[in-house]
Design a protein around this motif. Structure first.
Motif, PDB file in Angstrom:
ATOM      1  N   ALA A 292       0.833  -1.200   0.000  1.00  0.00           N
ATOM      2  CA  ALA A 292       0.000   0.000   0.000  1.00  0.00           C
ATOM      3  C   ALA A 292       0.872   1.257   0.000  1.00  0.00           C
ATOM      4  O   ALA A 292       0.569   2.238  -0.686  1.00  0.00           O
ATOM      5  N   ARG A 293       1.964   1.223   0.756  1.00  0.00           N
ATOM      6  CA  ARG A 293       2.852   2.392   0.797  1.00  0.00           C
ATOM      7  C   ARG A 293       3.457   2.701  -0.566  1.00  0.00           C
ATOM      8  O   ARG A 293       3.746   3.833  -0.899  1.00  0.00           O
ATOM      9  N   LEU A 294       3.665   1.645  -1.355  1.00  0.00           N
ATOM     10  CA  LEU A 294       4.282   1.845  -2.665  1.00  0.00           C
ATOM     11  C   LEU A 294       3.238   2.022  -3.766  1.00  0.00           C
ATOM     12  O   LEU A 294       3.591   2.190  -4.936  1.00  0.00           O
ATOM     13  N   GLY A 295       1.959   1.938  -3.394  1.00  0.00           N
ATOM     14  CA  GLY A 295       0.906   2.055  -4.387  1.00  0.00           C
ATOM     15  C   GLY A 295       0.833   0.854  -5.311  1.00  0.00           C
ATOM     16  O   GLY A 295       0.460   0.974  -6.478  1.00  0.00           O
ATOM     17  N   LEU A 296       1.203  -0.325  -4.773  1.00  0.00           N
ATOM     18  CA  LEU A 296       1.193  -1.546  -5.586  1.00  0.00           C
ATOM     19  C   LEU A 296       0.210  -2.545  -5.011  1.00  0.00           C
ATOM     20  O   LEU A 296      -0.124  -2.490  -3.827  1.00  0.00           O
ATOM     21  N   LYS A 297      -0.212  -3.487  -5.875  1.00  0.00           N
ATOM     22  CA  LYS A 297      -0.983  -4.605  -5.348  1.00  0.00           C
ATOM     23  C   LYS A 297      -0.033  -5.512  -4.583  1.00  0.00           C
ATOM     24  O   LYS A 297       1.156  -5.602  -4.911  1.00  0.00           O
ATOM     25  N   ARG A 298      -0.570  -6.211  -3.587  1.00  0.00           N
ATOM     26  CA  ARG A 298       0.275  -7.081  -2.770  1.00  0.00           C
ATOM     27  C   ARG A 298       1.014  -8.100  -3.636  1.00  0.00           C
ATOM     28  O   ARG A 298       2.218  -8.306  -3.502  1.00  0.00           O
ATOM     29  N   THR A 299       0.275  -8.697  -4.573  1.00  0.00           N
ATOM     30  CA  THR A 299       0.889  -9.746  -5.400  1.00  0.00           C
ATOM     31  C   THR A 299       1.978  -9.168  -6.307  1.00  0.00           C
ATOM     32  O   THR A 299       2.990  -9.818  -6.566  1.00  0.00           O
ATOM     33  N   THR A 300       1.759  -7.920  -6.772  1.00  0.00           N
ATOM     34  CA  THR A 300       2.793  -7.283  -7.608  1.00  0.00           C
ATOM     35  C   THR A 300       4.065  -7.094  -6.787  1.00  0.00           C
ATOM     36  O   THR A 300       5.173  -7.411  -7.230  1.00  0.00           O
ATOM     37  N   LEU A 301       3.888  -6.569  -5.552  1.00  0.00           N
ATOM     38  CA  LEU A 301       5.073  -6.358  -4.724  1.00  0.00           C
ATOM     39  C   LEU A 301       5.762  -7.690  -4.430  1.00  0.00           C
ATOM     40  O   LEU A 301       6.989  -7.794  -4.469  1.00  0.00           O
ATOM     41  N   GLN A 302       4.950  -8.716  -4.168  1.00  0.00           N
ATOM     42  CA  GLN A 302       5.563 -10.009  -3.859  1.00  0.00           C
ATOM     43  C   GLN A 302       6.415 -10.518  -5.016  1.00  0.00           C
ATOM     44  O   GLN A 302       7.508 -11.023  -4.795  1.00  0.00           O
ATOM     45  N   SER A 303       5.926 -10.341  -6.242  1.00  0.00           N
ATOM     46  CA  SER A 303       6.755 -10.845  -7.344  1.00  0.00           C
ATOM     47  C   SER A 303       7.977  -9.950  -7.550  1.00  0.00           C
ATOM     48  O   SER A 303       9.062 -10.430  -7.879  1.00  0.00           O
ATOM     49  N   MET A 304       7.827  -8.643  -7.292  1.00  0.00           N
ATOM     50  CA  MET A 304       9.012  -7.773  -7.374  1.00  0.00           C
ATOM     51  C   MET A 304      10.032  -8.149  -6.307  1.00  0.00           C
ATOM     52  O   MET A 304      11.246  -8.138  -6.543  1.00  0.00           O
ATOM     53  N   MET A 305       9.540  -8.475  -5.100  1.00  0.00           N
ATOM     54  CA  MET A 305      10.455  -8.844  -4.015  1.00  0.00           C
ATOM     55  C   MET A 305      11.266 -10.077  -4.407  1.00  0.00           C
ATOM     56  O   MET A 305      12.468 -10.149  -4.168  1.00  0.00           O
ATOM     57  N   LYS A 306      10.569 -11.010  -5.020  1.00  0.00           N
ATOM     58  CA  LYS A 306      11.237 -12.230  -5.456  1.00  0.00           C
ATOM     59  C   LYS A 306      12.333 -11.903  -6.471  1.00  0.00           C
ATOM     60  O   LYS A 306      13.466 -12.350  -6.371  1.00  0.00           O
ATOM     61  N   ARG A 307      11.936 -11.045  -7.445  1.00  0.00           N
ATOM     62  CA  ARG A 307      12.869 -10.695  -8.510  1.00  0.00           C
ATOM     63  C   ARG A 307      14.084  -9.959  -7.958  1.00  0.00           C
ATOM     64  O   ARG A 307      15.193 -10.103  -8.440  1.00  0.00           O
ATOM     65  N   HIS A 308      13.873  -9.162  -6.909  1.00  0.00           N
ATOM     66  CA  HIS A 308      14.976  -8.365  -6.381  1.00  0.00           C
ATOM     67  C   HIS A 308      15.674  -9.040  -5.203  1.00  0.00           C
ATOM     68  O   HIS A 308      16.431  -8.399  -4.472  1.00  0.00           O
ATOM     69  N   GLY A 309      15.376 -10.298  -5.012  1.00  0.00           N
ATOM     70  CA  GLY A 309      16.142 -11.072  -4.031  1.00  0.00           C
ATOM     71  C   GLY A 309      15.767 -10.833  -2.577  1.00  0.00           C
ATOM     72  O   GLY A 309      16.576 -11.044  -1.682  1.00  0.00           O
ATOM     73  N   PHE A 310      14.551 -10.373  -2.328  1.00  0.00           N
ATOM     74  CA  PHE A 310      14.127 -10.245  -0.931  1.00  0.00           C
ATOM     75  C   PHE A 310      13.470 -11.549  -0.506  1.00  0.00           C
ATOM     76  O   PHE A 310      12.628 -12.074  -1.235  1.00  0.00           O
ATOM     77  N   GLY A 311      13.851 -12.043   0.670  1.00  0.00           N
ATOM     78  CA  GLY A 311      13.119 -13.189   1.199  1.00  0.00           C
ATOM     79  C   GLY A 311      11.740 -12.687   1.573  1.00  0.00           C
ATOM     80  O   GLY A 311      11.605 -11.602   2.106  1.00  0.00           O
TER      81      GLY A 311
END
Ligand code: ATP
Ligand code: MG
Length: 327
Positions: A292-311
């Motif tokens: 919400a802070r980034l103005g993204l859907k949860r699932t979008t952020l989750q896939s970005m996190m994966k792509r950027h190497g965040f556990g």
């Protein structure tokens, strides 16, 4: 200062104030809400309250609310009757019944699903509930201690936590300050953990240099006492002589850019994700979560996190989440 039963170590005025509050509230049956960043000692304080109370010889039952899948919450807390749902092949006793006469520690209380909050409020106020699928009203005498590292008041404002439940839990709040705000405790904690791990690991360490102490005092300890404890354990293992050798201390946060890294669109995205996660205390979804802070859907952020190497953040302490602890 060292309280006998719990090895709560530290000499700061801030910790002294926390221990004074423990002493005042323990003998009452008041609900206590323990607040503090991760690793500050919330669970330790909950045990200390129980042990200083008249309930000390009765059970201390812990429920880690972050580790229970939302569909199982009700049965976990209140139990179920045989046949209450498809897989309920036997009757099950819930945590409230197990804690009867003693203390129930609701850890990570901010994770309790909204739809279950009215039932929790009822048992806190009326001491009554029914098992899932049951009709008989059970009565229990349970003292509740809750803990969270989340901003519960903010969650109430955002309507993801009920205000009436919040007020009921928040009768006596105890806030444990982060370790960096009570650096006077660090020396005593270092000595305590060095002694503890040297004994357990069968090492002889009789010296901690003043440079080492200074480095330890100056570190910001984002993971608080738990992080310090882990660093000392590692250091004790690595120390070959009688002198404590600490590995270089760095802040383990993805927020810091990797040294020398050029600013690319990817690195900016990574830093923005890290900052949002930090501000949201690692929570991805929900109205105050990182997405919400980034103005993204949860699932979008989750896939970005994966792509950027965040556990992906996981509920902590899955292992001992709901096992009874001898009081
Ligand atoms: N003042 C203290 N003296 C000695 N040990 C401490 C102290 N504070 C914390 N610890 C130790 O640090 C570790 C973390 O403490 P605890 O589990 O109580 O933190 P917490 O606030 O519940 O963390 P989290 O939010 O991550 O669950 C434990 O091993 C605990 O024994
Ligand atoms: Mg804890």
């Amino acid at each position: 200062m060292q309280s006998r039963r719990h090895d709560i170590v530290g000499e700061s005025a801030a910790l002294g104030h926390v221990l004074d509050q423990v002493e005042v509230v323990a003998p009452t049956d008041a609900a206590v809400l323990v607040l503090g960043e991760t690793g500050t000692g919330k669970e330790l304080i909950a045990h200390a309250i129980h042990d200083a109370s008249g309930r000390r010889d009765r059970p201390f039952i812990k429920v880690n609310c972050a580790a229970i899948p939302s569909g199982l919450f009700e049965s976990e807390l209140f139990g179920h009757e045989r046949g209450a749902f498809t897989s309920a092949i036997a009757q099950r006793t819930g945590r409230f019944e197990l804690a009867d006469g003693g203390t129930l520690f609701l850890d990570e209380v901010g994770e309790i699903p909204l739809e279950l909050q009215p039932k929790l409020l009822r048992v806190l106020q009326e001491h009554e509930f029914e098992r899932l699928g049951g009709t008989r009203t059970m009565t229990v005498d349970v003292r509740v201690i809750a803990a969270t590292n989340r901003d519960l008041a903010g969650m109430v404002e955002a309507r993801c936590f009920r205000d009436d439940l919040y007020y009921r839990l928040n009768v006596f709040p105890i806030a444990i300050p982060p370790l960096r705000e009570r650096a006077e405790d660090i020396d005593a904690l270092v000595d305590h953990f060095v002694g503890e791990f040297a004994r357990r690991l069968n090492r002889h360490i009789d010296e901690v240099s003043s440079e080492t102490r200074q480095a330890l005092r100056q570190h910001p300890w984002p993971g608080n006492v738990r992080e310090l404890e882990n660093v000392i354990q590692r250091a004790v293992i690595l120390s070959r002589s009688g002198r404590l050798a600490i590995p270089p201390l760095h802040i383990e946060s993805p927020l810091r850019p990797i040294h020398g890294e050029a600013e690319t669109l990817d690195s900016i995205k990574r830093a923005a994700i890290a900052r949002a996660l930090e501000q949201a205390s690692g929570v991805v979804g929900g109205p105050r979560g990182a997405a919400a802070r980034l103005g993204l859907k949860r699932t979008t952020l989750q896939s970005m996190m994966k792509r950027h190497g965040f556990g992906l953040p996981l509920p902590r302490e899955r292992t001992d989440d709901v096992s009874p602890v001898a009081g």
